[in-house]
Enzyme design. Sequence first.
Site, PDB file in Angstrom:
ATOM      1  CG  HIS A  49      54.161  13.760 -24.470  1.00  0.00           C
ATOM      2  ND1 HIS A  49      55.383  13.293 -24.630  1.00  0.00           N
ATOM      3  CD2 HIS A  49      53.304  12.779 -24.165  1.00  0.00           C
ATOM      4  CE1 HIS A  49      55.344  12.299 -24.674  1.00  0.00           C
ATOM      5  NE2 HIS A  49      54.260  11.768 -24.576  1.00  0.00           N
ATOM      6  CG  HIS A  95      58.010   6.634 -21.381  1.00  0.00           C
ATOM      7  ND1 HIS A  95      57.573   5.876 -20.223  1.00  0.00           N
ATOM      8  CD2 HIS A  95      56.745   7.129 -21.547  1.00  0.00           C
ATOM      9  CE1 HIS A  95      56.268   6.021 -19.948  1.00  0.00           C
ATOM     10  NE2 HIS A  95      55.743   6.989 -20.737  1.00  0.00           N
ATOM     11  CD  GLU A 312      49.965  10.291 -19.399  1.00  0.00           C
ATOM     12  OE1 GLU A 312      51.185   9.541 -19.284  1.00  0.00           O
ATOM     13  OE2 GLU A 312      49.750  11.368 -19.766  1.00  0.00           O
TER      14      GLU A 312
END
Length: 735
Positions: A49, A95, A312
């Site tokens: 990612h 996402h 996050e």
Amino acid sequence: MTAADVKITPGIVAEHGLSEEEYGRVLEIMGREPNLLELGIFSVMWSEHCSYKSSKKWLKTLPTSGPQVIQGPGENAGVVDIGGGQAVVFKIESHNHPSFIEPYQGAATGVGGILRDVFTMGARPVANLNALRFGSPDHPKTRHLLAGVVEGIGGYGNCVGVPTVGGEVNFHPAYNGNILVNAMTVGLADSDKIFYSKATGIGNPVVYVGSKTGRDGIHGATMASAEFDEDSDEKRPTVQVGDPFTEKLLIEACLELMATDMIVAIQDMGAAGLTSSSFEMASKGGTGVELDLDKVPCREEGMIPYEMMLSESQERMLMVLKPGREDQARAIFEKWDLDFAVIGKLTDTGRMVLTFGGEVVGELPIDPLAEASPEYDRPWEATPLPAPVSAGEVPEPEDYGQALLALMASPDLCSRRWIWEQYDHMVMGDTVIRPGGDAALVRVHGSQKGIAVTTDCAPRYCLAHPETGGAQAVAEAYRNISATGAKPLATTNNLNFGNPQRKRIMGQLVGCVQGMGRACASLDTPIVSGNVSLYNETNGQGILPTPVIGMVGLLEDIEKRAVIAFGKEGQAIFLVGRSEGHLGQSLYLRELFGREEGAPPPVDLGAEAACGSLVRAAIEQGLLEACHDISDGGLLVALAEMALAGGIGAEIEASAAGETPLHAWLFGEDQARYLVATDEPAKLAALAETAGVTLTRVGRTGGASLTLAGRFTISLDEMKKRHEGWLPTYMSREL
């Protein structure tokens, strides 16, 4: 117990997503065994990612520059010049995994993250778009996921006050176990006031602003770099929680600070949070950095350095300020009721030094993590071009009218009104063309300029032949922009694929990138930003290859625009471009006969450029008010959409099909084509002749029905009921 007390075992290394070979490289770089905190940092920075380790070899082949490009890939978002001292800033990002696990928060935080990527560059966000893929409508999770994702997008975008103006939604069983949620934001900035993430100035303060840090999102980047299995629901703790009201405050505070000269560098805390933002800023500037983790604002008790560095949590930014300006900056953020903390400083060591409780808890070299991450040249195999499907191999419909109604009411072609009416698409007051057309159009505030924006991709084409599908995604986005009258400027992409360690999947990625690159180069729409999302698989079942294209274009005068709606009765309807009746991979073939087969329609980029230029010129000269590109469902579906949008019917001349079989002419998905309506047929014909573009009269507007002489007459009321009824009816069933 501290991170230093945890023994690093092969099991712990595997849990952090690192291979044996990668961990061996960690040991070489560190010269010792890392502690748990340091291992966690390597894990997220080297995740698929964050590092793009399977795709960056191929991303380097894409066209990324041009006279209009101010900033290409490598920053938070791409920046393109639109003249007059102004620039458009934009990017699309995925996402996917979080949205499958927790659809509302996954989608909402996807919107929040892409907004931050754009305003980090100094731009005020002016438009949001999204590209969504769900599983079969019959799958037990699909309605729940669709409802949650749409609510999350609307809930965040509406509250933060940025209009959601466009997007796309598809359904296919290949997404049953792994939906796609791609979010795009477009912003406007002064071209001489773009902000970057390169940290410079030894001794300059490193500042944390925004929300407090919590335990949400820990290992989010690692989770997004792995396949799903039966235990995917257990990964809910890795999904972040968003607060759009805080995001709105953060936008205003950052833009207020950007109006001063205090900022040296600024970076969104996105994937991998404080870790990636600090490492990337320091690496770009060739500096080191010291962070005192005791000073990180935390919202939960007892948070340890491992959690702070890998969290996050949303609505957070990291910046480097000029020395001595901390108090002035603090006053701005406190006015907006946001946290502000000086948590460190830049050094000349080239290393990241982390302290907590007065002790060094982590020390790592910066460049090997940020720049020397693994880069793989994975084995791949090309997808051969399937044999074409001839019109003679596909039956005519028994009833053309019923065939059209079936297509208009199918999941992939039905009205998306149920979705976009949940989004505030008019906030800010500059939306000129609303959702439901080829592309949205947003006024550059206080001017006559307009920014046209769209997202597009046909995954079934990409599965059949990735290179053709990748090129077609660009070509269709180009047509969407051109159909408004705007000149296409540049592209962002979101590459959604399965497991790249499978040769066939890696070949899909390579083919799509090659096709996309060829099309962007040919159509002068360089790729200036983007995102890669791999391992979109569940129990070994991958998604369709889905390289979503987001494109922006510039319309110098918004009064000289076209829309898809028929606006007058008695206008001549023309087909721009050539029709050969290509039915391979068409929705006609799939929806009416259950066949997903054949080659996708070929893409002629020269024809795309010629037809697009003609359409834009005709709109600019005032010859066209209605224009619509032809794509899914073919000519007849495009005609029906134009009629429904304007509430004006049309009569079609079957003779216009010429030698092409009627069903192939009406439902074929040949590329480089538009339908237009005009009061000036002679002038349009002259323009087309000069341009060398085929122009065919196919009928006229008028009445309250769609009619194909001798074949069918369907009232617009009946068609509207079928077209707009499927999605609300589907979503009204009990979940």
